[in-house]
Motif scaffolding. Sequence first.
Motif, PDB file in Angstrom:
ATOM      1  N   ASN A   1       2.392  13.693  -8.909  1.00  0.00           N
ATOM      2  CA  ASN A   1       2.027  12.737  -7.866  1.00  0.00           C
ATOM      3  C   ASN A   1       2.521  11.320  -8.170  1.00  0.00           C
ATOM      4  O   ASN A   1       2.144  10.379  -7.461  1.00  0.00           O
ATOM      5  N   ARG A   2       3.349  11.179  -9.202  1.00  0.00           N
ATOM      6  CA  ARG A   2       3.890   9.864  -9.530  1.00  0.00           C
ATOM      7  C   ARG A   2       4.743   9.378  -8.363  1.00  0.00           C
ATOM      8  O   ARG A   2       5.635  10.075  -7.886  1.00  0.00           O
ATOM      9  N   ALA A   3       4.485   8.170  -7.872  1.00  0.00           N
ATOM     10  CA  ALA A   3       5.190   7.634  -6.710  1.00  0.00           C
ATOM     11  C   ALA A   3       6.140   6.523  -7.126  1.00  0.00           C
ATOM     12  O   ALA A   3       5.964   5.888  -8.165  1.00  0.00           O
ATOM     13  N   ASN A   4       7.147   6.280  -6.288  1.00  0.00           N
ATOM     14  CA  ASN A   4       8.102   5.202  -6.561  1.00  0.00           C
ATOM     15  C   ASN A   4       7.561   3.873  -6.030  1.00  0.00           C
ATOM     16  O   ASN A   4       6.390   3.766  -5.660  1.00  0.00           O
ATOM     17  N   HIS A   5       8.428   2.878  -5.962  1.00  0.00           N
ATOM     18  CA  HIS A   5       7.977   1.547  -5.561  1.00  0.00           C
ATOM     19  C   HIS A   5       7.486   1.497  -4.114  1.00  0.00           C
ATOM     20  O   HIS A   5       6.749   0.582  -3.742  1.00  0.00           O
ATOM     21  N   GLU A   6       7.896   2.455  -3.300  1.00  0.00           N
ATOM     22  CA  GLU A   6       7.437   2.520  -1.918  1.00  0.00           C
ATOM     23  C   GLU A   6       6.323   3.546  -1.738  1.00  0.00           C
ATOM     24  O   GLU A   6       6.009   3.942  -0.631  1.00  0.00           O
ATOM     25  N   ARG A   7       5.737   3.968  -2.866  1.00  0.00           N
ATOM     26  CA  ARG A   7       4.618   4.915  -2.911  1.00  0.00           C
ATOM     27  C   ARG A   7       5.004   6.278  -2.321  1.00  0.00           C
ATOM     28  O   ARG A   7       4.186   6.979  -1.730  1.00  0.00           O
ATOM     29  N   GLU A   8       6.244   6.678  -2.527  1.00  0.00           N
ATOM     30  CA  GLU A   8       6.704   7.978  -2.057  1.00  0.00           C
ATOM     31  C   GLU A   8       6.764   8.952  -3.220  1.00  0.00           C
ATOM     32  O   GLU A   8       7.330   8.645  -4.267  1.00  0.00           O
ATOM     33  N   THR A   9       6.182  10.129  -3.025  1.00  0.00           N
ATOM     34  CA  THR A   9       6.135  11.148  -4.067  1.00  0.00           C
ATOM     35  C   THR A   9       7.291  12.140  -3.911  1.00  0.00           C
ATOM     36  O   THR A   9       8.024  12.124  -2.916  1.00  0.00           O
ATOM     37  N   ALA A  10       7.396  13.023  -4.891  1.00  0.00           N
ATOM     38  CA  ALA A  10       8.447  14.047  -4.835  1.00  0.00           C
ATOM     39  C   ALA A  10       8.240  14.979  -3.641  1.00  0.00           C
ATOM     40  O   ALA A  10       9.209  15.400  -2.996  1.00  0.00           O
ATOM     41  N   LEU A  11       6.984  15.325  -3.332  1.00  0.00           N
ATOM     42  CA  LEU A  11       6.705  16.190  -2.183  1.00  0.00           C
ATOM     43  C   LEU A  11       7.197  15.543  -0.894  1.00  0.00           C
ATOM     44  O   LEU A  11       7.771  16.221  -0.028  1.00  0.00           O
ATOM     45  N   MET A  12       6.988  14.268  -0.743  1.00  0.00           N
ATOM     46  CA  MET A  12       7.418  13.582   0.467  1.00  0.00           C
ATOM     47  C   MET A  12       8.936  13.604   0.608  1.00  0.00           C
ATOM     48  O   MET A  12       9.470  13.801   1.705  1.00  0.00           O
ATOM     49  N   TRP A  13       9.646  13.422  -0.508  1.00  0.00           N
ATOM     50  CA  TRP A  13      11.107  13.465  -0.461  1.00  0.00           C
ATOM     51  C   TRP A  13      11.604  14.867  -0.114  1.00  0.00           C
ATOM     52  O   TRP A  13      12.574  15.023   0.622  1.00  0.00           O
ATOM     53  N   ALA A  14      10.948  15.880  -0.641  1.00  0.00           N
ATOM     54  CA  ALA A  14      11.339  17.256  -0.324  1.00  0.00           C
ATOM     55  C   ALA A  14      11.095  17.554   1.153  1.00  0.00           C
ATOM     56  O   ALA A  14      11.922  18.196   1.820  1.00  0.00           O
ATOM     57  N   ALA A  15       9.962  17.089   1.682  1.00  0.00           N
ATOM     58  CA  ALA A  15       9.644  17.303   3.094  1.00  0.00           C
ATOM     59  C   ALA A  15      10.621  16.567   3.988  1.00  0.00           C
ATOM     60  O   ALA A  15      11.080  17.090   5.010  1.00  0.00           O
ATOM     61  N   ARG A  16      10.964  15.349   3.624  1.00  0.00           N
ATOM     62  CA  ARG A  16      11.907  14.551   4.403  1.00  0.00           C
ATOM     63  C   ARG A  16      13.290  15.198   4.423  1.00  0.00           C
ATOM     64  O   ARG A  16      13.973  15.189   5.444  1.00  0.00           O
ATOM     65  N   GLY A  17      13.688  15.772   3.302  1.00  0.00           N
ATOM     66  CA  GLY A  17      15.010  16.382   3.213  1.00  0.00           C
ATOM     67  C   GLY A  17      15.101  17.794   3.761  1.00  0.00           C
ATOM     68  O   GLY A  17      16.184  18.375   3.783  1.00  0.00           O
ATOM     69  N   GLY A  18      13.976  18.360   4.173  1.00  0.00           N
ATOM     70  CA  GLY A  18      13.998  19.714   4.724  1.00  0.00           C
ATOM     71  C   GLY A  18      14.114  20.811   3.691  1.00  0.00           C
ATOM     72  O   GLY A  18      14.522  21.933   4.008  1.00  0.00           O
TER      73      GLY A  18
END
Length: 411
Positions: free
Chosen positions: A202-219
């Motif tokens: 659940n570690r987030a980047n500077h924009e509070r985005e997690t790995a799960l969110m990036w995977a969901a965004r990328g399909g």
Amino acid sequence: MTIEQNLLNAAKAGDQETILKILNDQSIDIDPNLVDIAGRTALMWAAHGGHTAIVNTLLADKRVDLNCNDQWNTALIGATRNGHINIVRALLADERVDPNHAGEGSITALVWAAYKGHSDIVRALLADERVDFNRADENGCTGLILAAVFGHINIVRALLADERVDPNRTNEDGNTALILAAENGHGDIVLTLLADERVNPNRANHERETALMWAARGGHAGIVNIFLADERVDPNHANERGNTALIEAARRGHSNIVCALLADERFDRSHADQAEEAIIAATKNENDKALRLLLEFSGQRLSDDEIANLADRDRDFYKRILTRRLCRARFRGIVRAMVMLRRIRLRTAQAIYAPGETGFDAAAERFSTAVASHQPSSTVKLTIAETDNTTAGTVQTTDEPGQPATKRQRT
């Protein structure tokens, strides 16, 4: 041409004989660290070109500066970039070599090896206790981060096997190796990282985005499923703009990911109003399949005010999909009611006509009566002889061609 230039040319061409001749000539006062117009020494050219024998010869000369570098390379970095493992080993065996020396961009040999995918060189560097495994380049990228970005699974495994490597180290944007592996669709690396108990999913980047969110965004549906299978992962996490993984997937029309997130028992539709926001996102981007899933399984609808705030085109799209959804729901309701009614009738019939029940006895009695009523009476039975005698006295004749046959009594 100067003697130093001859040395440089010989190193570049792999001419070991000329190198030995120049270095062993005691009458020549030569500087072996002289650089050419490109800023490279003889050692750097030999290492870059993979000329192992010349590298060993130059290493034996105490005058040679082993850490001299041009704007990009030391000898170690040059050998690493081009995958010359034997030269890397020879250089690391010399205690004068600094394995953490970086060229322009603060890129060390380990970072180069991880970026290029040279797993054998990474292992050689890992075996050297002087190497700083968490040293990053000017963008904050460590060897582990670059290996994760470019999908070098063997290097990721080798680095994670060393407890000195920090798997949660971030680059200048706050992205970890896990976030970047998920963003780039490397499912095998995501699995490997999640298997390491040190990794924070659940570690987030500077924009509070997690790995799960990036995977969901990328399909990347497979990677989303990997994350959802991990009980540590928070599927409701929202970034600084209030977007969750569900909203990101709905906006881009990744319906399979929307379905997976809605099916997760940890999903909280009220968190950050994500179900409602996902419906709005799917509507504005006209992602009909994602919108249908959200309307069917989230239990959420837009209010009249929210519908009124939509653009005309978006409002029409939302109402059209909602109407279809309601029609299908009514049809399925009618079908389910018919099926249920038939099942009730069947169960009732099974209960009434079960052996020993009144229905069974009544049906058995009616059946017996029907059978008895169709039995032929003994008074109307004809014997075979009587039947033969009766039919024998009658023959069929035809009075005229084309006329129906008539019966005539035989005389």
